[in-house]
Design a protein around this motif. Structure first.
Motif, PDB file in Angstrom:
ATOM      1  N   GLU A 117       0.375  -0.960   0.057  1.00 28.32           N
ATOM      2  CA  GLU A 117      -0.014  -0.056   0.260  1.00 28.32           C
ATOM      3  C   GLU A 117       0.820   1.049   0.080  1.00 28.32           C
ATOM      4  N   LEU A 118       1.836   1.514   0.963  1.00 28.96           N
ATOM      5  CA  LEU A 118       2.909   2.680   1.025  1.00 28.96           C
ATOM      6  C   LEU A 118       3.984   2.841  -1.047  1.00 28.96           C
ATOM      7  N   ARG A 119       3.868   1.778  -1.300  1.00 25.83           N
ATOM      8  CA  ARG A 119       4.766   1.882  -2.448  1.00 25.83           C
ATOM      9  C   ARG A 119       3.650   2.399  -3.689  1.00 25.83           C
ATOM     10  N   TYR A 120       2.643   1.851  -2.905  1.00 23.42           N
ATOM     11  CA  TYR A 120       1.297   2.248  -4.833  1.00 23.42           C
ATOM     12  C   TYR A 120       1.119   3.562  -4.219  1.00 23.42           C
ATOM     13  N   ARG A 121       0.723   3.430  -3.143  1.00 22.89           N
ATOM     14  CA  ARG A 121       0.291   5.326  -1.988  1.00 22.89           C
ATOM     15  C   ARG A 121       1.384   6.893  -2.802  1.00 22.89           C
ATOM     16  N   TYR A 122       2.975   6.222  -2.382  1.00 26.15           N
ATOM     17  CA  TYR A 122       3.936   7.064  -2.645  1.00 26.15           C
ATOM     18  C   TYR A 122       3.820   7.100  -4.396  1.00 26.15           C
ATOM     19  N   PHE A 123       4.340   5.830  -4.924  1.00 16.52           N
ATOM     20  CA  PHE A 123       4.063   5.966  -6.381  1.00 16.52           C
ATOM     21  C   PHE A 123       2.829   6.613  -7.244  1.00 16.52           C
ATOM     22  N   THR A 124       2.343   7.058  -6.765  1.00 21.24           N
ATOM     23  CA  THR A 124       1.020   7.577  -7.345  1.00 21.24           C
ATOM     24  C   THR A 124       0.912   8.900  -6.472  1.00 21.24           C
ATOM     25  N   ILE A 125       1.373   8.928  -5.235  1.00 22.82           N
ATOM     26  CA  ILE A 125       1.716  10.940  -5.598  1.00 22.82           C
ATOM     27  C   ILE A 125       3.118  11.125  -5.991  1.00 22.82           C
ATOM     28  N   THR A 126       3.765  10.251  -6.021  1.00 22.02           N
ATOM     29  CA  THR A 126       5.775  11.235  -6.876  1.00 22.02           C
ATOM     30  C   THR A 126       5.591  10.720  -8.299  1.00 22.02           C
ATOM     31  N   GLY A 127       5.321   9.934  -8.387  1.00 24.89           N
ATOM     32  CA  GLY A 127       5.396   9.419 -10.024  1.00 24.89           C
ATOM     33  C   GLY A 127       6.974   8.425  -9.658  1.00 24.89           C
ATOM     34  N   GLU A 128       7.416   8.712  -8.553  1.00 29.21           N
ATOM     35  CA  GLU A 128       8.714   7.469  -8.091  1.00 29.21           C
ATOM     36  C   GLU A 128       8.925   6.102  -7.716  1.00 29.21           C
ATOM     37  N   LYS A 129       9.637   5.268  -6.964  1.00 27.70           N
ATOM     38  CA  LYS A 129       9.524   4.264  -6.530  1.00 27.70           C
ATOM     39  C   LYS A 129       9.845   4.355  -4.974  1.00 27.70           C
ATOM     40  N   PHE A 130       8.970   3.585  -4.694  1.00 27.10           N
ATOM     41  CA  PHE A 130       8.818   3.838  -2.847  1.00 27.10           C
ATOM     42  C   PHE A 130       9.934   3.292  -2.215  1.00 27.10           C
ATOM     43  N   GLU A 131      10.606   2.342  -3.212  1.00 31.47           N
ATOM     44  CA  GLU A 131      11.412   0.861  -2.763  1.00 31.47           C
ATOM     45  C   GLU A 131      12.792   2.040  -2.233  1.00 31.47           C
ATOM     46  N   ASP A 132      13.444   2.617  -3.109  1.00 30.07           N
ATOM     47  CA  ASP A 132      14.871   3.839  -3.525  1.00 30.07           C
ATOM     48  C   ASP A 132      14.521   4.453  -1.635  1.00 30.07           C
ATOM     49  N   LEU A 133      13.223   4.492  -0.312  1.00 31.99           N
ATOM     50  CA  LEU A 133      13.458   5.467   0.355  1.00 31.99           C
ATOM     51  C   LEU A 133      13.011   3.836   1.729  1.00 31.99           C
ATOM     52  N   GLU A 134      12.413   3.569   0.590  1.00 32.06           N
ATOM     53  CA  GLU A 134      12.089   1.872   1.957  1.00 32.06           C
ATOM     54  C   GLU A 134      12.772   0.957   2.642  1.00 32.06           C
ATOM     55  N   HIS A 135      14.256   1.062   2.328  1.00 33.07           N
ATOM     56  CA  HIS A 135      14.963   0.360   2.873  1.00 33.07           C
ATOM     57  C   HIS A 135      16.109   1.224   4.447  1.00 33.07           C
ATOM     58  N   ARG A 136      15.789   2.738   4.227  1.00 32.59           N
ATOM     59  CA  ARG A 136      16.242   3.160   5.079  1.00 32.59           C
ATOM     60  C   ARG A 136      15.474   3.852   6.142  1.00 32.59           C
ATOM     61  N   LEU A 137      14.158   2.848   6.619  1.00 30.34           N
ATOM     62  CA  LEU A 137      13.145   2.749   7.244  1.00 30.34           C
ATOM     63  C   LEU A 137      13.120   1.088   7.760  1.00 30.34           C
ATOM     64  N   ASN A 138      13.324   0.717   8.865  1.00 35.94           N
ATOM     65  CA  ASN A 138      12.337   0.388   9.540  1.00 35.94           C
ATOM     66  C   ASN A 138      11.521   0.071   9.430  1.00 35.94           C
ATOM     67  N   ASP A 139      10.946  -1.488   9.785  1.00 32.99           N
ATOM     68  CA  ASP A 139       9.152  -2.140   9.317  1.00 32.99           C
ATOM     69  C   ASP A 139       8.488  -0.980  10.252  1.00 32.99           C
ATOM     70  N   ASP A 140       9.128  -0.839  11.859  1.00 32.97           N
ATOM     71  CA  ASP A 140       8.250   0.063  12.521  1.00 32.97           C
ATOM     72  C   ASP A 140       7.868   1.524  12.200  1.00 32.97           C
ATOM     73  N   GLN A 141       8.577   2.123  10.895  1.00 31.30           N
ATOM     74  CA  GLN A 141       8.692   3.133  10.857  1.00 31.30           C
ATOM     75  C   GLN A 141       7.809   2.801  10.024  1.00 31.30           C
ATOM     76  N   LEU A 142       7.407   2.142   8.346  1.00 30.96           N
ATOM     77  CA  LEU A 142       7.028   1.904   7.187  1.00 30.96           C
ATOM     78  C   LEU A 142       5.680   1.682   8.059  1.00 30.96           C
ATOM     79  N   PHE A 143       5.267   1.401   9.166  1.00 29.39           N
ATOM     80  CA  PHE A 143       4.279   0.936   9.549  1.00 29.39           C
ATOM     81  C   PHE A 143       3.189   2.079  10.168  1.00 29.39           C
ATOM     82  N   ALA A 144       3.805   2.953  10.626  1.00 30.96           N
ATOM     83  CA  ALA A 144       3.672   3.710  11.148  1.00 30.96           C
ATOM     84  C   ALA A 144       2.760   4.971   9.847  1.00 30.96           C
ATOM     85  N   LEU A 145       3.778   5.174   9.170  1.00 35.06           N
ATOM     86  CA  LEU A 145       3.657   6.105   7.731  1.00 35.06           C
ATOM     87  C   LEU A 145       2.048   5.858   7.328  1.00 35.06           C
TER      88      LEU A 145
END
Length: 144
Positions: free
Chosen positions: A77-105
């Motif tokens: 869902e986060l990947r889809y939402r981020y891509f829809t908003i920015t047109g960029e892949k979320f995976e580039d930022l995703e690896h810099r966040l831990n799971d709990d941070q991702l889930f809070a977002l």
């Protein structure tokens, strides 16, 4: 439906939290009591052990299966939402966040997601800080 916020986002599953667990804990308490007060200590100790195992298994399996699937869905869902908003892949930022941070977002609405993600990456925000930084909470009422 009630709006969701930091203070009320914890969810209970009544059959498990308020029926199954109280019943299994009551049986466990009685079996421990009987193992200490009757002559058949061995059998009641064995029965107590069975209730302990049932309690632990039910808790672990329910949590493990549901959370594993939910974690995958939240990431998608986060990947889809981020891509829809920015047109960029979320995976580039995703690896810099831990799971709990991702889930809070996931609680951030679309207009707050990108700036909050950048803050979380740059400032290494804690989960609590991410959730408290959300101004317009996006409820997640379908999670387990």
């Amino acid at each position: 439906m009630e709006s969701q916020s930091y203070k009320n986002h914890i969810r209970y599953y009544p059959p498990h939290h308020f029926v199954y667990y109280p019943i299994i804990m009551t049986f466990l308490a009685f079996s421990v009591y009987f193992s200490c007060t009757t002559e058949d200590k061995l059998i009641w100790t064995f029965i107590s052990g069975i209730f302990i195992v049932l309690f632990c298994l039910a808790f672990m399996l329910r949590q493990h299966y549901a959370l594993t699937l939910q974690n995958r869905i939240v990431r998608l869902e986060l990947r889809y939402r981020y891509f829809t908003i920015t047109g960029e892949k979320f995976e580039d930022l995703e690896h810099r966040l831990n799971d709990d941070q991702l889930f809070a977002l996931r609680f951030a609405p679309d207009e707050e997601l990108v700036p909050l993600t950048e803050r979380a990456v740059n400032e290494n925000l804690s989960v609590k800080a991410i959730k408290k930084a959300i101004v317009n909470w996006k409820g997640d009422f379908d999670r387990v």
